[in-house]
Design a protein around this motif. Sequence first.
Motif, PDB file in Angstrom:
ATOM      1  N   LYS A  68       0.704  -1.517  -0.406  1.00  0.00           N
ATOM      2  CA  LYS A  68       0.047  -0.426   0.098  1.00  0.00           C
ATOM      3  C   LYS A  68       0.784   0.861  -0.301  1.00  0.00           C
ATOM      4  O   LYS A  68       0.954   2.197  -1.083  1.00  0.00           O
ATOM      5  CB  LYS A  68      -0.788  -0.234   1.356  1.00  0.00           C
ATOM      6  CG  LYS A  68      -1.899  -1.069   1.331  1.00  0.00           C
ATOM      7  CD  LYS A  68      -3.501  -0.324   1.919  1.00  0.00           C
ATOM      8  CE  LYS A  68      -4.270  -1.259   1.446  1.00  0.00           C
ATOM      9  NZ  LYS A  68      -5.705  -0.528   2.439  1.00  0.00           N
ATOM     10  N   ALA A 100      -0.174   0.631  -4.012  1.00  0.00           N
ATOM     11  CA  ALA A 100      -0.796  -0.473  -4.103  1.00  0.00           C
ATOM     12  C   ALA A 100      -2.829   0.399  -4.115  1.00  0.00           C
ATOM     13  O   ALA A 100      -2.541   0.714  -2.272  1.00  0.00           O
ATOM     14  CB  ALA A 100      -0.931  -1.927  -3.852  1.00  0.00           C
ATOM     15  N   THR A 101      -3.401   0.562  -4.827  1.00  0.00           N
ATOM     16  CA  THR A 101      -4.592   0.460  -4.206  1.00  0.00           C
ATOM     17  C   THR A 101      -5.543  -0.465  -3.749  1.00  0.00           C
ATOM     18  O   THR A 101      -5.618  -1.858  -3.717  1.00  0.00           O
ATOM     19  CB  THR A 101      -6.006   1.363  -5.035  1.00  0.00           C
ATOM     20  OG1 THR A 101      -6.063   0.207  -5.841  1.00  0.00           O
ATOM     21  CG2 THR A 101      -4.402   2.321  -6.228  1.00  0.00           C
ATOM     22  N   ARG A 102      -6.577  -0.051  -3.299  1.00  0.00           N
ATOM     23  CA  ARG A 102      -7.623  -0.934  -2.436  1.00  0.00           C
ATOM     24  C   ARG A 102      -7.912  -1.812  -3.325  1.00  0.00           C
ATOM     25  O   ARG A 102      -7.550  -3.636  -2.631  1.00  0.00           O
ATOM     26  CB  ARG A 102      -8.711  -0.822  -1.543  1.00  0.00           C
ATOM     27  CG  ARG A 102      -9.006   0.206  -0.162  1.00  0.00           C
ATOM     28  CD  ARG A 102      -9.818   0.921  -0.317  1.00  0.00           C
ATOM     29  NE  ARG A 102      -9.984   1.115   0.917  1.00  0.00           N
ATOM     30  CZ  ARG A 102     -10.846   1.224   2.240  1.00  0.00           C
ATOM     31  NH1 ARG A 102     -12.134   1.296   1.726  1.00  0.00           N
ATOM     32  NH2 ARG A 102     -10.037   1.971   3.175  1.00  0.00           N
ATOM     33  N   ARG A 103      -8.302  -1.909  -4.355  1.00  0.00           N
ATOM     34  CA  ARG A 103      -8.699  -2.844  -5.488  1.00  0.00           C
ATOM     35  C   ARG A 103      -7.398  -3.984  -5.578  1.00  0.00           C
ATOM     36  O   ARG A 103      -7.871  -4.853  -6.280  1.00  0.00           O
ATOM     37  CB  ARG A 103      -9.546  -1.888  -7.100  1.00  0.00           C
ATOM     38  CG  ARG A 103     -10.431  -2.882  -7.727  1.00  0.00           C
ATOM     39  CD  ARG A 103      -9.825  -1.697  -9.013  1.00  0.00           C
ATOM     40  NE  ARG A 103     -11.113  -1.442  -8.759  1.00  0.00           N
ATOM     41  CZ  ARG A 103     -12.488  -1.163  -9.208  1.00  0.00           C
ATOM     42  NH1 ARG A 103     -12.755  -2.854  -9.850  1.00  0.00           N
ATOM     43  NH2 ARG A 103     -13.497  -0.770  -9.103  1.00  0.00           N
ATOM     44  N   GLU A 104      -6.225  -3.718  -6.179  1.00  0.00           N
ATOM     45  CA  GLU A 104      -4.990  -4.044  -6.898  1.00  0.00           C
ATOM     46  C   GLU A 104      -4.916  -5.107  -5.456  1.00  0.00           C
ATOM     47  O   GLU A 104      -4.702  -6.266  -6.326  1.00  0.00           O
ATOM     48  CB  GLU A 104      -4.244  -2.753  -6.911  1.00  0.00           C
ATOM     49  CG  GLU A 104      -4.067  -2.239  -8.337  1.00  0.00           C
ATOM     50  CD  GLU A 104      -3.191  -1.175  -8.107  1.00  0.00           C
ATOM     51  OE1 GLU A 104      -2.591  -0.465  -9.298  1.00  0.00           O
ATOM     52  OE2 GLU A 104      -2.937  -0.681  -7.364  1.00  0.00           O
ATOM     53  N   ILE A 105      -5.375  -4.592  -4.196  1.00  0.00           N
ATOM     54  CA  ILE A 105      -4.638  -5.153  -3.147  1.00  0.00           C
ATOM     55  C   ILE A 105      -6.131  -6.733  -2.949  1.00  0.00           C
ATOM     56  O   ILE A 105      -5.406  -7.887  -3.299  1.00  0.00           O
ATOM     57  CB  ILE A 105      -4.836  -4.700  -1.603  1.00  0.00           C
ATOM     58  CG1 ILE A 105      -3.855  -4.108  -1.712  1.00  0.00           C
ATOM     59  CG2 ILE A 105      -4.717  -5.903  -0.689  1.00  0.00           C
ATOM     60  CD1 ILE A 105      -1.689  -4.408  -1.630  1.00  0.00           C
TER      61      ILE A 105
END
Lengths: 413, 232
Positions: A325, A329-334
């Motif tokens: 993060k 990294a965005t939430r969606r990517e994680i």
Amino acid sequence: MRLTNLAEGAMMAMDAIRSQKLRSALTILGIIIGVATVMSMASIVQGIRGQIFNTLEVVGPTTFRILRFFSSTPLNPDALPREVRIRPVLRAEEAEAIARLPEIHYSAIWVGVFERLEYEGSRTQPTVVYGADERFMEILGGGITAGRVFTSPEARSGAPVVIIEEEAVANIFGQINPLGRTMRIAGRPFRVVGVYRKPENIFQPPGQEISAIVPFETAKRAFRYDETNSLIILVKPREGVTVARAMDATTVQLRRMRSLRPGDPNTFDMITSDQILDVFNRLTGVFFLVMIVLSSVALMVGGIGVMAIMLVSVTSRTREIGVRKALGATRREILWQFLIEAATLTLVGGAIGIVVGLTAGEVLKRLLGFETGVPVWSAVTATAVSVGIGLAFGLLPASRAARLDPIEALRYE
Amino acid sequence: MAEQPLISLRGLTREYRMDAETVYALRGIELAIGTNEYVAIMGPSGSGKSTLMNVIGCLDTPTRGEYWLNGTEVSRMSDDELARVRNREIGFVFQTFNLLPRATALHNVELPLIYAGTSARERRRAASRALERVGLADRMHHRPNELSGGQRQRVAIARALVNDPSILLADEPTGNLDSVTSQEIMAVFGELHTQGQTVLMVTHEADIAAHAHRVVTLLDGVVHSDSVREAA
């Protein structure tokens, strides 16, 4: 963007699997079992279906049969229900009358019995012996490799002659030339006049291989048989005549011979190859349904295992998530990375399950002597289902990972 | 600093609500940092320097006040917008390195580029170049556990540099290193600064802070002192 993310997720998953081999193996065991069950069943059913279709090809999909009464399971001849008892038994004259119809190419009454073949002390298990006419290959296919078929006079008079199937010849005669020799069926003497070879790929249920053919008249006198389940009239329409038209003509002929008045119900049953296939499909359908329910349970258990392991994985990698993060990294990517990791895990399980299931199916088919066939649709379905399970059961752990606060996650020990 | 500064903090306040109590971590920070500055932020624990670091690093948002980074106000951005800003503008160097243990040095350095959506070939090229800049060209395929502490921190610095960020943000970068290795790492920072990189470093060690050209000291959530010196 999504593609690099996909590769990263898959790499993370392979990393996780490599670093935790035993844990991963246990996690995906449920998936492997579930998928393997479905696959082996599918491949067996597919194999049987393939055989049946092949048989129908050989015999001709237009052949239909007349029975005293049609049911998917044989009836007990000593306790027939009334609706069966009131029906007359099939007669040879009826088959001959049908054969004379312009729509019909072949029609004959057959009887099938289970008897042992004997020759000088060597004896087979009870096998299928047909009482038929000299044109039986119209229905069974195949050919005569030595000797001849019986003649019409032999057939009419009920002469004690027999045509033996090749494998049965090898079983009881070994190297001896069987032609002209006298052997016994059900204790009665028969003279061997021909050797019959089955067509390739003909489907027969295990233990029901045809091993001998004798004239119908002979069989009727020599063997005990069951008038309801064993007698059958086989009808093949002339070329260019539709099955429906041939069946109509046959029905009219039979009703006239049995003096049925308009409005009276038929006192016989007529079934086509399609109907046989339908019965088979119904049976395998139920079988399939049971297997799917059972393996769904295994898949559910597997899915829950995946969820549990993914939750553990998210917790133990909290710091890593924090780092990712922090690096952007965005939430969606994680979320996607962990979903892909879960899906990769189940996909690996599914792939192993497919291989195990196909192998098991193949072994079973070999044992039962079926031709083999790879059911592509079930492999595709199994793959999709295992990925779906990964995505479904990975959602909770993945969204937990996605929601982590980067500062907290970086501070996590 | 006649033009717009790179970082501009105006009345920056960050408070945490703990049950009924409100804890003030930052109480009105006024600070401007220009391009190519080398700033050390000092202060005793509890002075708010970690919170300030998190806000500047876009990991946290202020309760009140404004934070302008490179001409954009980032203090009111959403989580995902902040993630994008971190990816493009910030290079983090942590006290504990925070490398992914199972990934090679090269892959660790590639990570920010993965989130930037860079192609695999370009990622590899940029990551190799960043590792060369920190003197680790020959250690690219080693995993963190095959590297010394100083080498690990160099990998982390390479990772921070790979996206060509506006600021290099280092949180106690030598806290886990011995004094010799610390000097090496500080030399790397000095070199990067010479090449034009803006460096912002949080430390509580005076000799480490001495490498910076400007030292900002926090006390109780406000700027206590701000001194610029010539040469290091």
